[in-house]
Design a protein around this motif. Structure first.
Motif, PDB file in Angstrom:
ATOM      1  N   ASN A   1      -9.180  -1.975  -2.893  1.00 16.32           N
ATOM      2  CA  ASN A   1      -7.842  -2.562  -2.969  1.00 16.32           C
ATOM      3  C   ASN A   1      -7.227  -2.702  -1.586  1.00 16.32           C
ATOM      4  OD1 ASN A   1      -7.984  -2.733  -5.704  1.00 16.32           O
ATOM      5  ND2 ASN A   1      -6.816  -0.853  -6.096  1.00 16.32           N
ATOM      6  N   ALA A   2      -7.355  -1.646  -0.780  1.00 18.23           N
ATOM      7  CA  ALA A   2      -6.779  -1.676   0.559  1.00 18.23           C
ATOM      8  C   ALA A   2      -7.441  -2.763   1.406  1.00 18.23           C
ATOM      9  CB  ALA A   2      -6.945  -0.314   1.233  1.00 18.23           C
TER      10      ALA A   2
ATOM     11  N   ILE B   1      11.077  -4.673   1.740  1.00 17.20           N
ATOM     12  CA  ILE B   1      10.866  -4.481   0.306  1.00 17.20           C
ATOM     13  C   ILE B   1      10.372  -3.062   0.072  1.00 17.20           C
ATOM     14  CG2 ILE B   1       9.422  -5.103  -1.675  1.00 17.20           C
ATOM     15  CD1 ILE B   1       9.325  -7.940  -0.618  1.00 17.20           C
ATOM     16  N   PRO B   2      11.046  -2.288  -0.762  1.00 19.23           N
ATOM     17  CA  PRO B   2      10.503  -0.972  -1.078  1.00 19.23           C
ATOM     18  C   PRO B   2       9.308  -1.161  -2.015  1.00 19.23           C
ATOM     19  CG  PRO B   2      12.649  -1.318  -2.115  1.00 19.23           C
ATOM     20  CD  PRO B   2      12.273  -2.594  -1.475  1.00 19.23           C
ATOM     21  N   ILE B   3       8.098  -0.927  -1.471  1.00 28.33           N
ATOM     22  CA  ILE B   3       6.911  -1.217  -2.274  1.00 28.33           C
ATOM     23  C   ILE B   3       6.879  -0.339  -3.525  1.00 28.33           C
ATOM     24  CG2 ILE B   3       5.473  -2.187  -0.464  1.00 28.33           C
ATOM     25  CD1 ILE B   3       4.192   0.485  -0.084  1.00 28.33           C
ATOM     26  N   VAL B   4       7.528   0.817  -3.406  1.00 26.18           N
ATOM     27  CA  VAL B   4       7.608   1.710  -4.556  1.00 26.18           C
ATOM     28  C   VAL B   4       8.312   1.018  -5.730  1.00 26.18           C
ATOM     29  CG1 VAL B   4       8.665   3.853  -5.370  1.00 26.18           C
ATOM     30  CG2 VAL B   4       7.581   3.768  -3.128  1.00 26.18           C
TER      31      VAL B   4
ATOM     32  N   PRO C   1      -2.002  -6.272  -8.796  1.00 26.72           N
ATOM     33  CA  PRO C   1      -0.707  -5.800  -8.265  1.00 26.72           C
ATOM     34  C   PRO C   1      -0.884  -4.886  -7.067  1.00 26.72           C
ATOM     35  CG  PRO C   1      -0.868  -5.374 -10.630  1.00 26.72           C
ATOM     36  CD  PRO C   1      -2.170  -5.966 -10.212  1.00 26.72           C
ATOM     37  N   ARG C   2      -1.867  -4.002  -7.107  1.00 25.35           N
ATOM     38  CA  ARG C   2      -2.089  -3.075  -6.003  1.00 25.35           C
ATOM     39  C   ARG C   2      -2.491  -3.826  -4.734  1.00 25.35           C
ATOM     40  NH1 ARG C   2      -5.209   1.619  -9.556  1.00 25.35           N
ATOM     41  NH2 ARG C   2      -3.352   2.146 -10.727  1.00 25.35           N
ATOM     42  N   ARG C   3      -3.307  -4.833  -4.904  1.00 25.36           N
ATOM     43  CA  ARG C   3      -3.740  -5.605  -3.735  1.00 25.36           C
ATOM     44  C   ARG C   3      -2.571  -6.394  -3.153  1.00 25.36           C
ATOM     45  NH1 ARG C   3      -9.746  -7.139  -6.189  1.00 25.36           N
ATOM     46  NH2 ARG C   3     -10.421  -4.965  -6.115  1.00 25.36           N
TER      47      ARG C   3
ATOM     48  N   ILE D   1      -2.392   3.712   2.831  1.00 21.83           N
ATOM     49  CA  ILE D   1      -1.225   4.404   2.263  1.00 21.83           C
ATOM     50  C   ILE D   1      -0.592   3.546   1.170  1.00 21.83           C
ATOM     51  CG2 ILE D   1       1.078   5.285   2.774  1.00 21.83           C
ATOM     52  CD1 ILE D   1       0.053   5.940   5.587  1.00 21.83           C
ATOM     53  N   ALA D   2      -0.397   2.252   1.463  1.00 19.84           N
ATOM     54  CA  ALA D   2       0.218   1.359   0.476  1.00 19.84           C
ATOM     55  C   ALA D   2      -0.634   1.296  -0.792  1.00 19.84           C
ATOM     56  CB  ALA D   2       0.393  -0.033   1.079  1.00 19.84           C
ATOM     57  N   ALA D   3      -1.962   1.263  -0.623  1.00 22.99           N
ATOM     58  CA  ALA D   3      -2.853   1.178  -1.787  1.00 22.99           C
ATOM     59  C   ALA D   3      -2.709   2.432  -2.655  1.00 22.99           C
ATOM     60  CB  ALA D   3      -4.298   1.001  -1.326  1.00 22.99           C
TER      61      ALA D   3
END
Lengths: 264, 263
Positions: free
Chosen positions: A70-71, A109-112, A129-131, A197-199
């Motif tokens: 994904n990352a 944008i708060p990715i959370v 969505p994760r990608r 981290i985002a992934a």
């Protein structure tokens, strides 16, 4: 190959201090937990964590592969998008005025908060969505840094290219792009560690049960704290691997930027 | 030689004003100058006299406010589009991500020359400036003087009828500078290009050129043109009486304004 030998020798010397520090740190940690008799749910021993890495190697590898994919996909997409946007923005001023605030907004944008929304948009059995989260996260550092690099041009080079009657696109290709490479790689280094981290963060909001995030959650829920720590270690290793690949790519892409004393 | 070649540069009433209204500055006024094909002309004068501006007008890097500019019998713009001139600046301005060979090949590549041809030509040009063995080097591995040679090779790549040089040796030490001057004389003899050479140095102007154009600032203009009655140049030229006599002529021409002003 002489260059390779010199290079790896340099890296090896550069690796000594952190390696030594890391080993000393782990030894102190182990001793601290043993002597103070600390409960594993507060702080497990490093030896217990490594034991868990060994015991759960295959499932951890599988989770790392899932998160890493994904990352990687998100990073690649965000990289292409950020690069393209920077190229266009450097050529067309109205587009720059449009894209710069937009990319800043994307960075804010708060990715959370975005994750549950995207999960609903694309069915929660999809990795998309994760990608996308990774893409959004990666876009800004790539775009801003590359654009800054594309805007720098030595006045002598500008006059020279004008004397050659070179088209703006030729100037971009011959002068601006190579000159922007150090800036681009600065962005890539920030983006590559951040992509992991985002992934992982994006895995915490429902959807598929694969990946490092759900694995950490389920280990913690089962009170298997050393295992949770083992998976955190895998996450760190994954982030580090992304970063190191970016550093390596930077060195390979810009042989003229090697430190003095090294030759091609 | 068939038809007589048009003058390399013909300037008529050229002027350049920067800015508008009360803050406008006349960088150049009423410049008339003709440089014959194959002629070496130096532009000399104090800072702010507009000599670099004039060079850029000839190269169509900036547009004049008044007057007519002809280069090689064409408009300055057409001459630029046709790559009739090569240019070298005070800083070599090499692309540090390309090899020395790659830098010299650049103008040839932009002109669409095939790979093998431009490689052969670049090698020939590097031989000409005495850097035949350095094609694979990076610019950062070369000394300042060597980098400037590469810049000259690059400027000569399209075999231009005109070479524009803006203090190309200004950043070099005196010994390197003199060697580069002698090299340039030899190279010009081999290529028969006309040269417009901007410099701060009186000996450099006199040693290199057939005519020295003396300029003065506020507003930038030509105050005098000094003919240099020296024949073929060699190292003995630098010691010749006539060399020193001409240096004195140019120095006095540069002071002309001050002499007029004193009572």
């Amino acid at each position: 190959m002489r260059t390779g030998a010199v290079w790896s020798g340099r890296v090896f010397i550069g690796l000594w201090p952190p390696l030594l520090f890391g080993v000393a740190f782990l030894a102190l940690w182990e001793a601290f937990v043993l002597l103070r008799d600390i409960e594993p749910f507060v702080l497990p021993k490093p030896s217990a964590i490594f034991e868990q890495v060994r015991l759960n190697f295959d499932p951890i590898l599988e989770a790392t592969r899932s998160t890493g994919t994904n990352a990687l996909v998100g990073l690649a997409l965000g990289l292409v998008a950020g690069l393209m946007a920077a190229l266009l923005a450097s050529r067309l001023r109205p587009l720059e005025e449009l894209l710069t605030p937009l990319s800043a907004a994307a960075a804010a944008i708060p990715i959370v908060a975005l994750t549950p929304i995207l999960n609903t948009m694309f069915s929660s059995t999809s990795s998309t969505p994760r990608r996308l989260i990774v893409l959004v996260y990666v876009f800004f550092p790539i775009f801003v840094n590359t654009l800054k690099g594309l805007r720098q041009i030595d006045p002598v080079h500008a006059e020279l290219m004008r004397s050659y009657a070179a088209s703006p696109w030729t100037v971009t290709r011959i002068v601006r792009l190579p000159r922007a490479l150090p800036f681009f790689f600065t962005g890539l280094k920030i983006a590559s560690a951040g992509a992991v981290i985002a992934a992982i963060v994006s895995e915490y909001f429902g959807g598929l049960q694969q990946g490092l995030g759900p694995a950490i959650t389920s280990a913690a829920a089962a009170s298997a704290y050393p295992r949770a720590w083992a998976i955190v270690c895998a996450a760190i290793a994954l982030g580090l691997a992304f970063y190191l690949v970016a550093v390596l790519a930077e060195r390979l892409a810009m042989p003229w930027q090697r430190p003095q004393g090294e030759t091609t | 030689m068939s038809a007589p070649r048009p003058p390399a540069v013909a300037l008529e009433g050229v002027g350049k004003r920067f800015g508008t209204g009360a803050t406008a500055v006349d960088a150049l006024t009423r410049i008339d100058l003709t440089v014959a094909a194959g002629e070496f002309v130096a532009l000399i004068g104090p800072s702010g006299c507009g000599k670099s501006t004039l060079l850029r007008i000839v190269g169509d890097l900036i547009a004049p406010t008044d007057g007519a500019v002809r280069v090689n019998g064409k408009s300055a713009r057409q001459a630029r589009l046709d790559q009739d001139y090569g240019i070298a600046f005070q800083s070599a301005g090499l692309l540090e991500w390309r090899t020395v060979q790659g830098n010299v090949e650049l103008p040839l590549a932009l002109h669409g020359l095939g790979r093998a041809k431009r490689r052969a030509q670049a090698r020939e040009l590097l031989e000409l400036v005495g850097l035949g063995d350095f094609g694979a080097h990076r610019p950062s591995q070369l000394s300042g003087g060597m980098q400037q040679r590469v810049a000259i090779a690059r400027a000569l790549a399209r075999r231009p009828a005109l070479l524009l040089m803006d203090e190309p040796f200004g950043a070099l030490d005196e010994m390197t500078r003199e060697r580069m001057q002698s090299e340039l004389i030899r190279i010009c003899a081999e290529t028969s290009a006309a040269v417009v050479f901007v410099t701060h140095s009186i000996p450099e102007a006199v040693f290199l050129s057939q005519r020295v154009v003396v300029m003065s600032p506020r507003p930038g203009r030509i105050t005098q043109v000094v003919d240099v009655p020296l024949g073929a140049r060699d190292e003995d030229t630098r010691e010749a009486d006539q060399f020193y006599a001409t240096i004195t002529d140019v120095r006095e021409a540069l002071r002309g304004r001050a002499r007029e002003a004193s009572p």
